[in-house]
Design a protein around this motif. Sequence first.
Motif, PDB file in Angstrom:
ATOM      1  N   ASP A   6       0.875  -1.182   0.000  1.00 11.57           N
ATOM      2  CA  ASP A   6       0.000   0.000   0.000  1.00 11.57           C
ATOM      3  C   ASP A   6       0.905   1.221   0.000  1.00 11.57           C
ATOM      4  N   ASN A  28      -3.561   5.400  -3.210  1.00 13.75           N
ATOM      5  CA  ASN A  28      -4.751   6.235  -3.014  1.00 13.75           C
ATOM      6  C   ASN A  28      -4.295   7.690  -3.147  1.00 13.75           C
ATOM      7  N   LYS A  83      -9.712   2.216  -9.035  1.00  9.39           N
ATOM      8  CA  LYS A  83     -10.288   2.243  -7.686  1.00  9.39           C
ATOM      9  C   LYS A  83     -11.409   3.286  -7.653  1.00  9.39           C
ATOM     10  N   PHE A 129     -11.591  -1.301   5.214  1.00 15.54           N
ATOM     11  CA  PHE A 129     -10.514  -0.598   5.927  1.00 15.54           C
ATOM     12  C   PHE A 129     -10.517  -0.996   7.400  1.00 15.54           C
ATOM     13  N   ARG A 132      -8.996   1.723  10.166  1.00 16.27           N
ATOM     14  CA  ARG A 132      -9.846   2.897  10.434  1.00 16.27           C
ATOM     15  C   ARG A 132     -11.082   2.536  11.228  1.00 16.27           C
ATOM     16  N   ALA A 163      -7.618  -3.733   3.641  1.00 18.88           N
ATOM     17  CA  ALA A 163      -6.862  -2.480   3.557  1.00 18.88           C
ATOM     18  C   ALA A 163      -6.820  -1.815   4.920  1.00 18.88           C
ATOM     19  N   SER A 164      -6.012  -0.751   4.999  1.00 20.71           N
ATOM     20  CA  SER A 164      -5.799  -0.070   6.272  1.00 20.71           C
ATOM     21  C   SER A 164      -5.241  -1.057   7.311  1.00 20.71           C
ATOM     22  N   ARG A 166      -2.591  -2.282   9.774  1.00 21.24           N
ATOM     23  CA  ARG A 166      -1.660  -1.514  10.604  1.00 21.24           C
ATOM     24  C   ARG A 166      -0.693  -2.390  11.402  1.00 21.24           C
ATOM     25  N   THR A 183      -3.319  -5.659   1.819  1.00 24.62           N
ATOM     26  CA  THR A 183      -2.408  -4.624   1.316  1.00 24.62           C
ATOM     27  C   THR A 183      -1.794  -3.910   2.509  1.00 24.62           C
TER      28      THR A 183
HETATM   29  O1  G3P Z   1      -5.102   2.414   0.738  1.00 20.90           O
HETATM   30  C1  G3P Z   1      -6.155   2.459   1.618  1.00 20.90           C
HETATM   31  C2  G3P Z   1      -5.807   2.150   3.057  1.00 20.90           C
HETATM   32  O2  G3P Z   1      -4.945   1.042   3.105  1.00 20.90           O
HETATM   33  C3  G3P Z   1      -5.373   3.302   3.882  1.00 20.90           C
HETATM   34  O3  G3P Z   1      -4.868   2.921   5.141  1.00 20.90           O
HETATM   35  O4  G3P Z   1      -3.715   3.466   7.271  1.00 20.90           O
HETATM   36  O5  G3P Z   1      -4.603   5.333   5.818  1.00 20.90           O
HETATM   37  O6  G3P Z   1      -6.154   3.861   7.085  1.00 20.90           O
HETATM   38  P1  G3P Z   1      -4.831   3.950   6.387  1.00 20.90           P
END
Ligand code: G3P
Length: 214
Positions: A6, A28, A83, A129, A132, A163-164, A166, A183
């Motif tokens: 990502d 993104n 996307k 996500f 988030r 996604a997102s 962490r 990702t």
């Molecule tokens: O690309 C979308 C996503 O993976 C963003 O992650 O950490 O900004 O919530 P984050």
Amino acid sequence: MKIFIDSADIKEIREANQLGVIDGVTTNPSLVAKTGRKFEEVLADICAEIDGPISAEVVSTEAKEMIAEGRRLSALHPNIVVKCPMTFDGLKATRALSEEGIRVNVTLIFQPSQALLAAKAGAAYVSPFVGRLDDVSEDGMGLISTLVEIFGNYDYDTEILVASVRSPTHFVESARMGADVATCPFSVIQTLLRHPLTDIGLAKFLADWKSVPK
Ligand code: G3P
């Protein structure tokens, strides 16, 4: 489970790719903005480095413009996946683009109904996500578990792209649940291969080796 990076930073994408485990890339608008470079130049570099799906996000908000933007992005390279955000117009664009054979990743998914609608609209990927959701005291991985269950009930070709991400926990739980793709930012990919006992063990092996007669 496939691993995407990502990132829009070509240096870290190249570095990560040396591991031989990267199957694709997601970008993104925020990640592209961080590079300070033109989007098309970033995409050209990424497409030259990674032979796999590369998500490029539209920034239009109305279906007609999203479709035109999606067509333009898709024409840049056969590996580009367009996307689209999870909105009314985003779904309309998803349907139109996927009917033209353009793969679409529907992003900003936070609940199961959104993912199911995206799959029905022909999305190649849905991007829930997880981080988030955790940020607002909801259960990010619970959403993945529900999506794996729902998609398992039907025959959609849509892949669940977590996604997102962490943490290594997000990554490992995604694999346990059977998500198709995770990702991960480069920083998370680096944490996936580390363990303190590995470092301690290696330091001891190397120290002991010094006493071996040469
Ligand atoms: O690309 C979308 C996503 O993976 C963003 O992650 O950490 O900004 O919530 P984050």
